[in-house]
Design a protein around this motif. Structure first.
Motif, PDB file in Angstrom:
ATOM      1  N   GLY A  36       0.811  -1.226   0.000  1.00  0.00           N
ATOM      2  CA  GLY A  36       0.000   0.000   0.000  1.00  0.00           C
ATOM      3  C   GLY A  36       0.838   1.268   0.000  1.00  0.00           C
ATOM      4  N   PHE A  37       2.121   1.137  -0.287  1.00  0.00           N
ATOM      5  CA  PHE A  37       3.044   2.285  -0.238  1.00  0.00           C
ATOM      6  C   PHE A  37       3.012   3.020  -1.575  1.00  0.00           C
ATOM      7  CE2 PHE A  37       7.704   3.645  -0.497  1.00  0.00           C
ATOM      8  CZ  PHE A  37       7.555   4.718   0.373  1.00  0.00           C
ATOM      9  N   ASP A  38       2.308   4.142  -1.589  1.00  0.00           N
ATOM     10  CA  ASP A  38       2.124   4.909  -2.821  1.00  0.00           C
ATOM     11  C   ASP A  38       3.082   6.104  -2.764  1.00  0.00           C
ATOM     12  OD1 ASP A  38       1.193   6.300  -4.994  1.00  0.00           O
ATOM     13  OD2 ASP A  38      -0.651   6.984  -3.996  1.00  0.00           O
ATOM     14  N   TYR A  39       4.237   5.957  -3.423  1.00  0.00           N
ATOM     15  CA  TYR A  39       5.360   6.894  -3.238  1.00  0.00           C
ATOM     16  C   TYR A  39       5.574   7.767  -4.459  1.00  0.00           C
ATOM     17  CZ  TYR A  39      10.212   8.366  -2.568  1.00  0.00           C
ATOM     18  OH  TYR A  39      11.354   9.111  -2.418  1.00  0.00           O
ATOM     19  N   SER A  40       5.834   9.046  -4.235  1.00  0.00           N
ATOM     20  CA  SER A  40       6.311   9.860  -5.361  1.00  0.00           C
ATOM     21  C   SER A  40       7.333  10.882  -4.882  1.00  0.00           C
ATOM     22  CB  SER A  40       5.163  10.521  -6.118  1.00  0.00           C
ATOM     23  OG  SER A  40       4.400  11.298  -5.263  1.00  0.00           O
ATOM     24  N   ILE A  41       8.220  11.248  -5.805  1.00  0.00           N
ATOM     25  CA  ILE A  41       9.311  12.190  -5.467  1.00  0.00           C
ATOM     26  C   ILE A  41       9.526  13.133  -6.641  1.00  0.00           C
ATOM     27  CG2 ILE A  41      11.084  10.540  -6.307  1.00  0.00           C
ATOM     28  CD1 ILE A  41      12.880  11.687  -3.972  1.00  0.00           C
ATOM     29  N   GLY A  42       9.867  14.374  -6.328  1.00  0.00           N
ATOM     30  CA  GLY A  42      10.212  15.336  -7.379  1.00  0.00           C
ATOM     31  C   GLY A  42      11.690  15.213  -7.692  1.00  0.00           C
ATOM     32  N   ILE A  43      12.029  15.035  -8.952  1.00  0.00           N
ATOM     33  CA  ILE A  43      13.447  14.858  -9.297  1.00  0.00           C
ATOM     34  C   ILE A  43      14.052  16.089  -9.990  1.00  0.00           C
ATOM     35  CG2 ILE A  43      13.379  12.338  -9.301  1.00  0.00           C
ATOM     36  CD1 ILE A  43      13.355  12.424 -12.384  1.00  0.00           C
ATOM     37  N   GLU A  44      13.223  17.120 -10.216  1.00  0.00           N
ATOM     38  CA  GLU A  44      13.821  18.370 -10.707  1.00  0.00           C
ATOM     39  C   GLU A  44      14.486  19.021  -9.503  1.00  0.00           C
ATOM     40  OE1 GLU A  44      11.440  21.073 -13.073  1.00  0.00           O
ATOM     41  OE2 GLU A  44      10.098  19.412 -13.540  1.00  0.00           O
ATOM     42  N   PRO A  45      15.748  19.429  -9.630  1.00  0.00           N
ATOM     43  CA  PRO A  45      16.463  19.943  -8.463  1.00  0.00           C
ATOM     44  C   PRO A  45      15.729  21.076  -7.739  1.00  0.00           C
ATOM     45  CG  PRO A  45      17.945  19.768 -10.341  1.00  0.00           C
ATOM     46  CD  PRO A  45      16.588  19.385 -10.838  1.00  0.00           C
ATOM     47  N   ASP A  46      14.983  21.901  -8.474  1.00  0.00           N
ATOM     48  CA  ASP A  46      14.296  23.016  -7.821  1.00  0.00           C
ATOM     49  C   ASP A  46      12.832  22.730  -7.518  1.00  0.00           C
ATOM     50  OD1 ASP A  46      16.514  24.767  -7.615  1.00  0.00           O
ATOM     51  OD2 ASP A  46      16.427  24.979  -9.803  1.00  0.00           O
ATOM     52  N   ARG A  47      12.407  21.488  -7.737  1.00  0.00           N
ATOM     53  CA  ARG A  47      11.018  21.124  -7.402  1.00  0.00           C
ATOM     54  C   ARG A  47      11.019  19.837  -6.595  1.00  0.00           C
ATOM     55  NH1 ARG A  47       7.359  22.551 -12.652  1.00  0.00           N
ATOM     56  NH2 ARG A  47       8.165  24.644 -12.916  1.00  0.00           N
ATOM     57  N   VAL A  53       8.627  15.076  -1.489  1.00  0.00           N
ATOM     58  CA  VAL A  53       8.450  13.644  -1.252  1.00  0.00           C
ATOM     59  C   VAL A  53       7.017  13.470  -0.771  1.00  0.00           C
ATOM     60  CG1 VAL A  53       9.274  11.631   0.029  1.00  0.00           C
ATOM     61  CG2 VAL A  53      10.874  13.454  -0.576  1.00  0.00           C
ATOM     62  N   GLN A  54       6.310  12.506  -1.378  1.00  0.00           N
ATOM     63  CA  GLN A  54       4.891  12.338  -1.075  1.00  0.00           C
ATOM     64  C   GLN A  54       4.548  10.863  -0.906  1.00  0.00           C
ATOM     65  OE1 GLN A  54       2.621  14.988  -3.495  1.00  0.00           O
ATOM     66  NE2 GLN A  54       0.708  13.883  -3.133  1.00  0.00           N
ATOM     67  N   VAL A  55       3.693  10.582   0.076  1.00  0.00           N
ATOM     68  CA  VAL A  55       3.158   9.228   0.252  1.00  0.00           C
ATOM     69  C   VAL A  55       1.640   9.362   0.178  1.00  0.00           C
ATOM     70  CG1 VAL A  55       2.949   7.235   1.780  1.00  0.00           C
ATOM     71  CG2 VAL A  55       5.098   8.511   1.704  1.00  0.00           C
ATOM     72  N   GLY A  56       1.031   8.740  -0.832  1.00  0.00           N
ATOM     73  CA  GLY A  56      -0.400   8.965  -1.059  1.00  0.00           C
ATOM     74  C   GLY A  56      -0.610  10.452  -1.285  1.00  0.00           C
ATOM     75  N   ASP A  57      -1.571  11.044  -0.521  1.00  0.00           N
ATOM     76  CA  ASP A  57      -1.845  12.480  -0.682  1.00  0.00           C
ATOM     77  C   ASP A  57      -1.027  13.337   0.278  1.00  0.00           C
ATOM     78  OD1 ASP A  57      -3.728  11.972  -2.588  1.00  0.00           O
ATOM     79  OD2 ASP A  57      -5.396  11.853  -1.137  1.00  0.00           O
ATOM     80  N   THR A  58      -0.195  12.710   1.095  1.00  0.00           N
ATOM     81  CA  THR A  58       0.508  13.458   2.144  1.00  0.00           C
ATOM     82  C   THR A  58       1.923  13.834   1.709  1.00  0.00           C
ATOM     83  OG1 THR A  58      -0.695  12.096   3.725  1.00  0.00           O
ATOM     84  CG2 THR A  58       1.095  13.433   4.610  1.00  0.00           C
TER      85      THR A  58
END
Ligand SMILES: Nc1ncnc2c1ncn2[C@@H]1O[C@H](COP(=O)(O)OP(=O)(O)OP(=O)(O)O)[C@@H](O)[C@H]1O
Ligand SMILES: Nc1ccn([C@@H]2O[C@H](COP(=O)(O)O)[C@@H](O)[C@H]2O)c(=O)n1
Length: 228
Positions: free
Chosen positions: A68-79, A82-87
């Motif tokens: 259930g680990f819904d992970y996202s990360i911004g990889i642009e250096p200026d953006r 780190v997000q898990v689900g909506d948090t």
């Protein structure tokens, strides 16, 4: 920028507080590359597990939570985010309780292989010409084929001094002990204190941040000229 077959990879490993994140982000900015912080994923999973009141040392429970680990990360250096689900957990994953739990998560082999393949997918999907990827096992496991592989080190004393200068809520001794014990635990799982074959060491003990960024850029430019 148009699509290309594969972004160039710069792999940077090193112990806690060696400057990997700040140096990698600045180097990515200068090169027009993306920047992938892999420690953030281990931290975000630790945060997620703690938020569910799961014991991070209980490998079976952690693996059950991974689904259930819904992970996202911004990889642009200026953006960077780190997000898990909506948090958005960009700041929360730096809290001491997450730092204290993360090595337990990182020692689980199935977690490592899951995140390794996630990192490869994220890096391969970058629309930029290259990605600077930093962590503990990037030069050896995640991207041993990277064009440039660097081990960024600094003496324990320098790393502790830099880290404790950042943290005002804990004593210098407490910060130093946390850093030491995290390195001890992580070293049992991955080798990041000495350079593997073909990996170039940059020692920043006697360099300031700008000098370290320049030293890393020099290594990258020299290596890319050799390969051209
Ligand atoms: N060469 C340097 N000279 C002085 N300060 C530095 C240098 N490199 C990094 N720093 C500072 O040291 C601190 C730790 O750096 P950073 O967070 O980038 O390390 P890290 O290796 O990513 O750590 P961790 O693995 O614990 O996340 C930051 O405040 C950063 O600005
Ligand atoms: N490639 C990696 C990156 C990180 N870890 C684990 O995550 C922790 C946090 O990493 P930071 O770079 O944000 O300090 C680290 O202590 C390791 O436990 C890893 O195993 N492999």
């Amino acid at each position: 920028m148009g699509r290309h077959s594969r972004p160039h990879l710069v792999a940077i490993d090193g112990p806690a507080g060696s400057g990997k994140s700040s140096v990698s982000r600045a180097v990515a900015r200068r090169l027009g590359f993306d920047y992938l912080d892999t420690g953030a994923a281990y931290r975000a999973l630790a945060w997620f597990v703690l938020s569910k009141k799961i014991d991070p040392a209980d490998a079976q429970a952690v693996l059950a939570a991974l689904a259930g680990f819904d992970y996202s990360i911004g990889i642009e250096p200026d953006r960077y985010y780190v997000q898990v689900g909506d948090t958005v957990v960009t700041d929360a994953i730096r809290e001491p309780e997450v730092s204290a739990a993360v090595s337990d998560i990182a020692r689980i082999p199935e977690v490592r292989s899951y995140l390794t393949s996630l990192f490869r997918t994220i890096a391969a999907g970058s629309p930029r010409t290259g990605v600077v990827v930093e962590g503990r096992d990037i030069t050896t496991v995640v991207a041993p084929e990277a064009e440039v592989r660097i081990l960024l080190t600094a003496s324990e004393e320098a790393r502790m001094a830099r880290r404790s200068a950042e943290i005002s809520t804990q004593s210098a001794e407490a910060v130093a002990e946390q850093l030491r014990s995290r390195d001890r635990a992580d070293s049992q799982v991955v080798e990041f204190m000495s350079a593997a074959d073909g990996v170039i060491t940059v020692d920043s003990t006697h360099l300031d941040l700008e000098q370290t960024i320049d030293a890393v850029l020099d290594v990258i430019n020299t290596r890319r000229e050799e390969l051209a």
